[in-house]
Design an enzyme around this catalytic site. Structure first.
Site, mmCIF file in Angstrom:
data_model
loop_
_atom_site.group_PDB
_atom_site.id
_atom_site.type_symbol
_atom_site.label_atom_id
_atom_site.label_comp_id
_atom_site.label_asym_id
_atom_site.label_seq_id
_atom_site.Cartn_x
_atom_site.Cartn_y
_atom_site.Cartn_z
ATOM 1 C CD GLN A 182 -3.337 -0.370 0.109
ATOM 2 O OE1 GLN A 182 -2.990 0.677 -0.059
ATOM 3 N NE2 GLN A 182 -4.083 -1.503 -0.203
ATOM 4 C CB SER A 183 3.941 1.860 -1.876
ATOM 5 O OG SER A 183 4.954 3.005 -2.095
ATOM 6 C CG ASN A 184 0.928 6.607 1.220
ATOM 7 O OD1 ASN A 184 -0.092 6.396 0.747
ATOM 8 N ND2 ASN A 184 1.393 6.619 2.266
ATOM 9 C CE1 TYR A 195 0.307 1.831 -5.606
ATOM 10 C CE2 TYR A 195 -0.056 -0.260 -5.282
ATOM 11 C CZ TYR A 195 0.641 0.768 -4.905
ATOM 12 O OH TYR A 195 1.188 0.778 -3.805
#
Length: 332
Positions: A75-77, A116
């Site tokens: 869940q990378s910002n 994404y």
């Protein structure tokens, strides 16, 4: 510090707000808490990585890149914002995602994973936690080159000497806002992951002869690892800018008591902090970064870390989509 010599894209119109949290400050019994709303920066859903990407993307374009490659957690910002910048610039983007929990990458998930795919990511490679992410990105770059592409690798969090320039700019923005408001800031508290935000902000204050203490609340690494990384990155950035850096090691301050069981893993204090800010100020935090950092600020305040009448600025680094990937934590 003069940033005009360094190529930069601009993804935000004007400054992000600096607001007083009156009801929140009262709820925790002081000091006076203010918040810098970098969750409102440009690109998809905002966040601190936007400032870093302004300099990183400018460098990628200068090198003629057509494909961005970066990495982060599931869940990378940072991955979400790098992908958004690629869309903005007409570039392709490939992601390497590290699964802290085996099998946790689900293309049907909510939060950043949903974004994404809405942003049309070209390729996602999910790898086990502990994998050498730089090596995986280099493999992705080699694959892109074999396809006739010109890839550009952006490190995790955008945290290198170029990315740190974004938070030198933020330091100058905070100083200008505080001066305009007649507001002395006695302390800054921020989330600390890959160290680029803390490094740039502290270097920006130092380079402008402003000695506001900065405390980072680690969400990932032990205190000593994080402080050493900040010192290293500050030096690299100063060298890149041609600045003679002289900052005492004791000015680099982090705490690591609020990580909990690990990166991205929730804590009760984080949940309480997210709920408290939402219910007193109508501002949302995320569970991975800002929620834990705000739990740290609350804990430090209760320990007497700040004076009761201090003006303490919390840097909101964004991450809101992560909230929607963790709804069971916050529902009755």
């Amino acid at each position: 510090m003069n940033l005009t010599y360094f190529p930069r894209r601009h993804y935000t119109q004007g400054q992000t707000p600096l607001e007083k949290l009156t009801r929140f400050s009262q709820a925790i019994g002081g000091p006076n808490i203010y918040i810098k709303r970098d969750d409102l920066l440009g690109l998809t859903e905002g966040g601190n990585k936007t400032r870093k990407l302004e300099f990183l993307i400018a460098d990628a374009l200068a090198q003629g890149a057509d494909t961005l490659i970066t990495c982060g957690g599931v869940q990378s910002n940072h991955c979400r914002l790098t992908l958004a910048a690629a869309v903005k610039e007409g570039l392709k983007c490939r992601l390497v995602l590290s699964e802290m929990v085996p099998g946790s990458y689900n293309p049907q998930a909510n939060g950043n994973v949903l974004l994404y795919h809405l942003l049309n990511v070209e390729k996602v490679n999910a790898v086990p936690w502990g994998t050498n992410l730089m090596a995986e990105m280099q493999n992705a770059a080699a694959e892109a080159i074999a396809e006739g592409r010109k890839p550009y690798i952006i490190p995790m969090g955008g945290s290198n000497h170029l990315g740190a320039l974004g938070y030198i700019a933020c330091a100058e923005e905070i100083m200008a806002q505080a001066f305009a408001a007649g507001l002395p800031i006695h302390h800054v508290v921020l989330p600390d992951g890959s160290a680029g935000t803390h490094s740039g902000l502290l270097l920006g204050f130092w380079g402008n002869n402003c000695h506001i203490p900065v405390t980072g609340v680690s969400v990932l690494n032990p205190k000593i690892v994080l402080e050493n990384r900040i010192a290293e990155l500050m030096q690299q950035t100063a060298d890149y800018m041609g600045v003679n850096l002289k900052i005492a090691p004791d000015k680099i301050v982090c705490v690591d008591e609020y990580i909990g069981p690990g990166y991205t893993l929730p804590t009760a204090d984080m949940v309480d902090a997210v709920r408290l800010l939402a219910s007193t100020e109508g501002i949302l935090l995320d569970p991975t970064y800002t929620g834990k950092a705000m739990a740290g600020l609350i804990g430090l305040a209760k320990q007497g870390y700040f004076k009761k009448n201090d003006n303490v600025l919390f840097l909101h680094t964004g991450g809101l989509p992560g909230l929607y990937a963790n709804t069971p934590l916050f529902t009755p």
